[in-house]
Write a protein that holds these residues in place. Structure first.
Motif, PDB file in Angstrom:
ATOM      1  N   ALA A 110      14.912  42.171  85.513  1.00  0.00           N
ATOM      2  CA  ALA A 110      14.699  40.761  85.329  1.00  0.00           C
ATOM      3  C   ALA A 110      14.644  39.976  86.802  1.00  0.00           C
ATOM      4  O   ALA A 110      13.620  39.180  86.886  1.00  0.00           O
ATOM      5  CB  ALA A 110      16.068  40.154  84.776  1.00  0.00           C
ATOM      6  N   ARG A 111      15.420  40.714  87.606  1.00  0.00           N
ATOM      7  CA  ARG A 111      15.432  40.155  89.162  1.00  0.00           C
ATOM      8  C   ARG A 111      13.899  40.489  89.709  1.00  0.00           C
ATOM      9  O   ARG A 111      13.294  39.409  90.384  1.00  0.00           O
ATOM     10  CB  ARG A 111      16.487  40.547  89.860  1.00  0.00           C
ATOM     11  CG  ARG A 111      16.603  40.388  91.249  1.00  0.00           C
ATOM     12  CD  ARG A 111      17.772  40.711  92.055  1.00  0.00           C
ATOM     13  NE  ARG A 111      17.772  41.003  93.569  1.00  0.00           N
ATOM     14  CZ  ARG A 111      17.667  41.959  94.107  1.00  0.00           C
ATOM     15  NH1 ARG A 111      17.909  43.126  93.626  1.00  0.00           N
ATOM     16  NH2 ARG A 111      17.520  41.939  95.436  1.00  0.00           N
ATOM     17  N   CYS A 112      13.323  41.538  89.434  1.00  0.00           N
ATOM     18  CA  CYS A 112      12.245  41.970  90.006  1.00  0.00           C
ATOM     19  C   CYS A 112      11.058  40.914  89.314  1.00  0.00           C
ATOM     20  O   CYS A 112       9.888  40.686  89.841  1.00  0.00           O
ATOM     21  CB  CYS A 112      11.753  43.376  89.793  1.00  0.00           C
ATOM     22  SG  CYS A 112      12.829  44.528  90.809  1.00  0.00           S
ATOM     23  N   TYR A 113      10.904  40.993  87.898  1.00  0.00           N
ATOM     24  CA  TYR A 113      10.066  40.024  87.397  1.00  0.00           C
ATOM     25  C   TYR A 113      10.077  38.667  87.765  1.00  0.00           C
ATOM     26  O   TYR A 113       9.068  38.004  87.925  1.00  0.00           O
ATOM     27  CB  TYR A 113      10.067  40.087  85.991  1.00  0.00           C
ATOM     28  CG  TYR A 113       9.470  41.274  85.308  1.00  0.00           C
ATOM     29  CD1 TYR A 113       8.085  41.667  85.557  1.00  0.00           C
ATOM     30  CD2 TYR A 113      10.123  42.249  84.620  1.00  0.00           C
ATOM     31  CE1 TYR A 113       7.391  42.824  84.940  1.00  0.00           C
ATOM     32  CE2 TYR A 113       9.391  43.632  84.117  1.00  0.00           C
ATOM     33  CZ  TYR A 113       8.079  43.781  84.499  1.00  0.00           C
ATOM     34  OH  TYR A 113       7.591  44.902  84.162  1.00  0.00           O
ATOM     35  N   ASP A 114      11.364  38.272  88.080  1.00  0.00           N
ATOM     36  CA  ASP A 114      11.643  36.761  88.751  1.00  0.00           C
ATOM     37  C   ASP A 114      10.805  36.533  89.916  1.00  0.00           C
ATOM     38  O   ASP A 114      10.329  35.500  90.228  1.00  0.00           O
ATOM     39  CB  ASP A 114      13.260  36.516  88.888  1.00  0.00           C
ATOM     40  CG  ASP A 114      13.778  36.196  87.530  1.00  0.00           C
ATOM     41  OD1 ASP A 114      12.997  35.866  86.327  1.00  0.00           O
ATOM     42  OD2 ASP A 114      14.929  36.076  87.136  1.00  0.00           O
ATOM     43  N   ALA A 115      10.839  37.803  90.752  1.00  0.00           N
ATOM     44  CA  ALA A 115      10.360  37.705  91.967  1.00  0.00           C
ATOM     45  C   ALA A 115       8.797  38.139  92.076  1.00  0.00           C
ATOM     46  O   ALA A 115       8.175  38.237  92.900  1.00  0.00           O
ATOM     47  CB  ALA A 115      10.887  38.929  92.872  1.00  0.00           C
ATOM     48  N   ARG A 116       8.262  37.943  90.742  1.00  0.00           N
ATOM     49  CA  ARG A 116       6.744  38.163  90.357  1.00  0.00           C
ATOM     50  C   ARG A 116       6.299  39.770  90.676  1.00  0.00           C
ATOM     51  O   ARG A 116       5.123  39.706  91.036  1.00  0.00           O
ATOM     52  CB  ARG A 116       6.015  37.065  91.278  1.00  0.00           C
ATOM     53  CG  ARG A 116       6.331  35.901  90.572  1.00  0.00           C
ATOM     54  CD  ARG A 116       5.754  34.645  91.372  1.00  0.00           C
ATOM     55  NE  ARG A 116       6.377  34.681  92.826  1.00  0.00           N
ATOM     56  CZ  ARG A 116       6.132  33.810  93.555  1.00  0.00           C
ATOM     57  NH1 ARG A 116       5.474  32.924  93.440  1.00  0.00           N
ATOM     58  NH2 ARG A 116       6.478  34.181  94.969  1.00  0.00           N
ATOM     59  N   ALA A 117       7.105  40.685  90.252  1.00  0.00           N
ATOM     60  CA  ALA A 117       6.567  42.158  90.070  1.00  0.00           C
ATOM     61  C   ALA A 117       5.462  42.047  88.953  1.00  0.00           C
ATOM     62  O   ALA A 117       5.569  41.440  88.011  1.00  0.00           O
ATOM     63  CB  ALA A 117       7.627  43.025  90.074  1.00  0.00           C
ATOM     64  N   ASN A 118       4.435  42.720  89.150  1.00  0.00           N
ATOM     65  CA  ASN A 118       3.368  43.010  88.031  1.00  0.00           C
ATOM     66  C   ASN A 118       3.840  44.095  87.110  1.00  0.00           C
ATOM     67  O   ASN A 118       3.395  44.139  85.870  1.00  0.00           O
ATOM     68  CB  ASN A 118       2.236  43.583  88.878  1.00  0.00           C
ATOM     69  CG  ASN A 118       1.426  42.510  89.671  1.00  0.00           C
ATOM     70  OD1 ASN A 118       1.560  42.691  90.887  1.00  0.00           O
ATOM     71  ND2 ASN A 118       0.763  41.698  89.143  1.00  0.00           N
TER      72      ASN A 118
END
Length: 152
Positions: A110-118
């Motif tokens: 979730a943290r990585c997707y919040d930081a806009r990981a593809n």
């Protein structure tokens, strides 16, 4: 499949990937896995988050990688902190960043997707499964997806 590479580069049919990984075993496994790729892949490696930021910010536009494989747990800045720097920089923001990590924790994803990981990919511990993951990665990211064009 199509005959034209998904990657649009400036006269180079190869794909430049930046691997940000501190585990020597995972670096070796990744290098081995990409040797069997159908496309020519140039894999550059940095081993901590601070060096990744320095490398990217110090690269000219034509030296930037086409894609970044970013571990989450790194010395110095962690993967999400590196990703936040990338997404806050107008020149680096378009780069596709895939988190390739051993963490299966929902909060890390979730943290990585919040930081806009593809994408968020969990590294298998078995070498055969790791090779299979790289095959799937190559099929989608290098053959099917269209990577952002390199600025000229």
């Amino acid at each position: 499949m199509h005959d034209t590479p998904a990657h649009q580069s400036s006269g180079n049919d190869g794909i430049d990937i930046l691997l940000v990984e501190d585990n020597p075993g995972d670096i070796r496994l990744t290098r081995e896995a990409f040797k069997s790729a159908e496309q020519e892949i140039a894999l550059q490696t940095v081993t901590n988050g601070d060096d990744a930021v320095e490398f990217l910010q110090g690269s000219s536009d034509n030296e930037l990688p086409d894609l970044i494989l970013l571990d989450l747990n790194l010395p110095g800045r962690d993967g999400c902190e590196v990703l936040e720097v990338i997404r806050d920089d107008s020149r680096l923001k378009p780069l596709p960043v895939l988190m390739l990590t051993s963490s299966e924790a929902d909060e890390d994803a979730a943290r990585c997707y919040d930081a806009r990981a593809n994408a968020y990919l969990t590294k298998p511990t078995d070498p055969v499964e790791f090779m299979s993951l790289v095959d799937v990665f190559e099929e989608f990211w290098l053959e099917q997806a269209r990577l952002p064009p390199i600025p000229t």
